[in-house]
Enzyme design. Sequence first.
Site, mmCIF file in Angstrom:
data_model
loop_
_atom_site.group_PDB
_atom_site.id
_atom_site.type_symbol
_atom_site.label_atom_id
_atom_site.label_comp_id
_atom_site.label_asym_id
_atom_site.label_seq_id
_atom_site.Cartn_x
_atom_site.Cartn_y
_atom_site.Cartn_z
ATOM 1 N N ASP A 23 0.845 -1.184 0.000
ATOM 2 C CA ASP A 23 0.000 0.000 0.000
ATOM 3 C C ASP A 23 0.885 1.240 0.000
ATOM 4 O O ASP A 23 1.495 1.573 1.000
ATOM 5 C CB ASP A 23 -0.921 -0.020 1.223
ATOM 6 N N ASP A 53 -1.400 5.942 -6.475
ATOM 7 C CA ASP A 53 -1.814 4.976 -5.461
ATOM 8 C C ASP A 53 -1.833 3.578 -6.083
ATOM 9 O O ASP A 53 -2.302 3.400 -7.197
ATOM 10 C CB ASP A 53 -3.207 5.334 -4.930
#
Length: 430
Positions: free
Chosen positions: A111, A311
Site C-alpha cells: 500500500d 496509489d
Amino acid sequence: MRTQLIFLCISLLILKSESLNCNENNPQGHPSDLRVFHINSPCSPFKNQASVSWESELLQDKARFQYLSSLAVARKSSVPIASGRGIVQSPTYVVRANIGTPAQPMLVALDTSNDAAWIPCSGCVGCASPVLFDPSKSNSSRTLQCQAPECKQAPNPTCTVGNTCGFNMTYGGSTIEASLTQDTLSLATDVIPNYTFGCINKATGTSLPAQGLMGLGRGPLSLISQTQSLYMSTFSYCLPNSKSNNFSGSLRLGPKFQPIRIKTTPLLKNPRRSSLYYVNLVGIRVGNKIVDIPTSALAFDPATGAGTIFDSGTVFTRLVEPAYVAVRNEFRRRIKNANATSLGGFDTCYSGSVVFPSVTFMFAGMNVTLPPDNLLIHSSSGSTSCLAMAAAPINVNSVLNVIASMQQQNHRVLIDLPNSRLGISRETCT
Ligand SMILES: *[C@@H]1O[C@H](CO)[C@@H](O)[C@H](O)[C@H]1NC(C)=O
Ligand SMILES: *[C@@H]1O[C@H](CO)[C@@H](O)[C@H](O)[C@H]1NC(C)=O
Ligand SMILES: *[C@@H]1O[C@H](CO)[C@@H](O)[C@H](O)[C@H]1NC(C)=O
Ligand SMILES: *[C@@H]1O[C@H](CO)[C@@H](O)[C@H](O)[C@H]1NC(C)=O
Ligand SMILES: *[C@@H]1O[C@H](CO)[C@@H](O)[C@H](O)[C@H]1NC(C)=O
Ligand SMILES: *[C@@H]1O[C@H](CO)[C@@H](O)[C@H](O)[C@H]1NC(C)=O
C-alpha cells in the site's frame, strides 16, 4: 443490465494453468527484486477468493477513494471514515515477506498510501486470516515498551498492560488493535533486523488484507523510512495485469538496478498527509488536444489535500468531476459515428470496431501517454470497451485525483525520495 457478462475470465485462466509460470524464485537478474502479483491472478494463493465484476471493483474503488480522501484532509494520525457499506478495497498487489527467526512466510499487501505495517498474530480475535504470525515461535521477536521512540510514531498509540505500546487504527471500514512489535524482516535476499510493525490482536470488519499490509508511504513508520540506510528511500515497482500468469511483476528496493533513463516529475510533499505521493498533474491531452480543465481541478494545495497522487490500491483512475467530464467529452467527441453507452459503472463504452484516441497525462516535466491496455477495459466477451476511468464519486467532497493501478500496470514506477522525484517508464511485466 449485462453485468453478469462482465466477469474476468477466471475460469478460462484456470484451464490454462499448465502453462503458468508461477515460480517466485526467478528474479530477472536483480537479487533483491520481490515478485509482485495481483491478488486475483492465476498464480495467487488468494485467487479463489473472488471473480470480480467491474461493478464491484468500482464500488470497492469508491470506498478506497473515500478512504484516500479522508487521508488527504485528515489531521495527523486520526483517520475517521464513515463508509456506509463498510467495504474498502484491500490493496490488490501482494509480495512475500518472511518475519521472525526462524522465518515465518507471509504474503503482505502493498500500500503506497500508508505507512504502518501490520500482520495478524496468533491469538487474534476477529482476524480472518488462516495464516497468523506467532511471535512466541520467533526468538528475535520483542514487544516494544511505551517509552520506545517508535511508539510515538504509531497511529494513536496507547500504553497497555505491562507497559507495552499498543495502537488502534481504522483501515477503511475495518479497525485493528495491535501491539507494536519488532522482529527480523526478510525481503528477497535482504535481512532487516528490528523491523517495527503492528501485531494485530483484534480486528473488526472485512476490509483487511488477509495476511497483513506493508506500508510503502513516506511517513516515519513506513518500510521506506525504517530501511533508509539499506534502501536509501528509493524503490520502484512494476504492477502486472490482474490476469497475468507470470511472476514478472516486481518490487525493487534500493537505488541499485533502478532505471537510469526514465522520465521523471517532482514529488510534492503534503505536510498534513505525509504518507501520500503527490505529483503535479498540469494537464491532460486527448489525442493531440489539451483538454480544457479548470486549473483548480488539478492544483496542489496542502491546506485542503487537493492535488494528484499515485496509489497502488485504487484500481481505476479517478479525476475530480470537472476534469473527468472534460476528458470524457473530448474522448467521445473524437469517436465519430458511434455513441457512447454505459456499462458496469463506466460511462464511455463502445461496441464493435472503434478507433480510440490516446490519453496523455501531462505532469510537470513528464508526459505519459497511456497505451490502450492502460486506457480501456474490455468486457469478457470482448465486444465492448470502456474508458477505464471515472469521476470522483459524488457525495465525497473530494479534491483528490488518483492515478490508479490499472493506469500504472506494465510501467515501472520509480519513487526516488532523495531526489524528490517520481519516474515512469514502460516495462512489460504482464
Ligand atoms: C534463534 O533461532 C535460530 C534459527 O532457529 C537459531 O539459529 C539461533 O541460534 C537462535 N538464536 C538464539 C539467540 O536463540
Ligand atoms: C483501542 O480502543 C479500545 C476502545 O476504545 C480500547 O479499549 C483499547 O484499550 C484500545 N487499545 C489500544 C491498543 O489502543
Ligand atoms: C535490535 O534490537 C536489540 C534490542 O534493542 C539490540 O540489542 C540490537 O543491537 C538491535 N540490532 C540491530 C541490528 O539494530
Ligand atoms: C512471462 O514473463 C517473461 C519475462 O519475465 C516473458 O518472457 C514471458 O513471455 C511471460 N509469459 C507469459 C505467459 O506472459
Ligand atoms: C447518436 O445519437 C444521436 C442523437 O440521439 C443520433 O442522432 C445519432 O444517429 C446516433 N449515432 C449513431 C451512430 O448511432
Ligand atoms: C508535453 O506535451 C505538451 C503538449 O503536447 C508539450 O507542450 C510539452 O512540452 C510536453 N512536455 C514534455 C516534458 O515533454
